[in-house]
Design an enzyme around this catalytic site. Structure first.
Site, PDB file in Angstrom:
ATOM      1  N   CYS A  31       0.837  -1.210   0.000  1.00 57.64           N
ATOM      2  CA  CYS A  31       0.000   0.000   0.000  1.00 57.64           C
ATOM      3  C   CYS A  31       0.871   1.259   0.000  1.00 57.64           C
ATOM      4  O   CYS A  31       1.557   1.548   0.984  1.00 57.64           O
ATOM      5  CB  CYS A  31      -0.922  -0.034   1.212  1.00 57.64           C
ATOM      6  SG  CYS A  31      -1.788   1.502   1.538  1.00 57.64           S
ATOM      7  N   CYS A  34       0.028   3.858   2.722  1.00 53.11           N
ATOM      8  CA  CYS A  34       0.431   3.354   4.032  1.00 53.11           C
ATOM      9  C   CYS A  34       1.870   3.747   4.349  1.00 53.11           C
ATOM     10  O   CYS A  34       2.222   4.029   5.498  1.00 53.11           O
ATOM     11  CB  CYS A  34       0.293   1.831   4.091  1.00 53.11           C
ATOM     12  SG  CYS A  34      -1.394   1.224   3.905  1.00 53.11           S
TER      13      CYS A  34
END
Length: 302
Positions: A31, A34
């Protein structure tokens, strides 16, 4: 920052949130956002210096936990307090918005610092370091004037040290508040009991005088209460409660329940700090406090 799995979730998240708010960051290695928010959250945790705890859960590796929280996209952050989720947000928010989110829920830095000073003071008292405890309690009250627990401990310690003038100065900012806050009211009653003895040159002679009046008339509640105040002023709390029970057994409502209110004040004053116990356990009650609490209930409910 701690990596959480099913194995340590109960300890690192649920149990930990009973003491300190826990922010759970659901993420995954693939991600992109993230990787942006992760370091930012770690920086904010450092900036907030103990106001919350940050943990990370890999939603790919810990799908059971992700499903339990209903995670549909990442990054998603969930804030837990007292074992329950209270709020959350999705996406890589900028630092200002994350702090705004946290500030809605977290205790102020002053509250956290004062609570830590109070805890350290109680530890110092347990170790016999009275002056160290006093300094820490003074610092706690200065840091967070609204910390009633720290103020209670400070005023109580000053009274125990017979530094009554300092106790009154420390109590002055909350004297109006004491009408509505029971433990502060208890301190006020103790100080009034001590003030009532200012003109008593010989406490033992005064006690004998009051006991003689009571022997003549068991329902001389004014003399019984004066004796209870005299005993209370000199830290003879158990005999003082015995006198108050004698009033309560004969007239529970005497003088707008003055005996009951004073009895409760003494229980507040003599109750020691609760010892630390393992999560889920109930700390033991002081035997004297437990005994006299039962006696009060027995008399009041009879």
């Amino acid at each position: 920052m701690i990596n959480v799995t099913v194995a340590n979730f109960e300890t690192e998240v649920i149990e930990a949130s009973m003491q300190t708010p826990v922010l759970v960051d659901f993420w995954a290695p693939w991600c992109g956002p993230c990787k942006v928010i992760g370091p930012l959250l770690e920086k904010i945790e450092t900036d907030y210096a103990g106001r919350f705890k940050l943990v990370k859960i890999d939603s790919d590796e810990e799908q059971q936990l992700a499903q339990a929280f209903g995670i549909r996209s990442i990054p998603t952050c969930v804030l837990l307090m007292n074992g329950q989720p209270v709020d959350g947000f999705m996406g890589a928010l900028p630092e200002g918005q994350i702090k705004e989110f946290l500030d809605k829920h977290l205790p102020a830095a002053e509250e956290v610092e004062a609570a830590a000073e109070e805890a350290a003071a109680l530890d110092a008292l347990a170790d016999g370091d009275v002056e160290g405890a006093l300094a820490k309690l003074q610092q706690a009250v200065q840091t967070d004037p609204n910390n009633d627990d720290a103020r209670f401990d400070l005023v109580k310690l000053l009274l125990e040290l017979e530094r009554d003038d300092e106790a009154k100065v420390a109590f002055a900012p909350v004297i109006a508040k004491s009408v509505a806050v029971r433990r502060l009211d208890s301190l006020n009653r103790w100080m009034k009991a001590r003030d009532a003895q200012d003109g008593v040159a010989d406490p033992e002679a005064r006690a004998a005088e009051l006991q003689a009046k009571i022997a003549t008339n068991k329902r001389d509640f004014d003399s019984r209460f004066a004796l209870a105040q005299l005993l209370m002023a000199h830290n003879q709390f158990v005999p003082a409660m015995d006198e108050l029970l004698e009033i309560l057994m004969r007239d529970k409502a005497w003088s707008e329940e003055l005996a009951r209110k004073t009895f409760i004040a003494i229980l507040d004053i003599i109750e020691p700090p609760k010892p630390k116990v393992a999560e889920g356990q109930v700390p033991p009650e002081d035997p004297t406090v437990a005994t006299y609490r039962r006696r009060l209930s027995s008399v009041v409910l009879s």
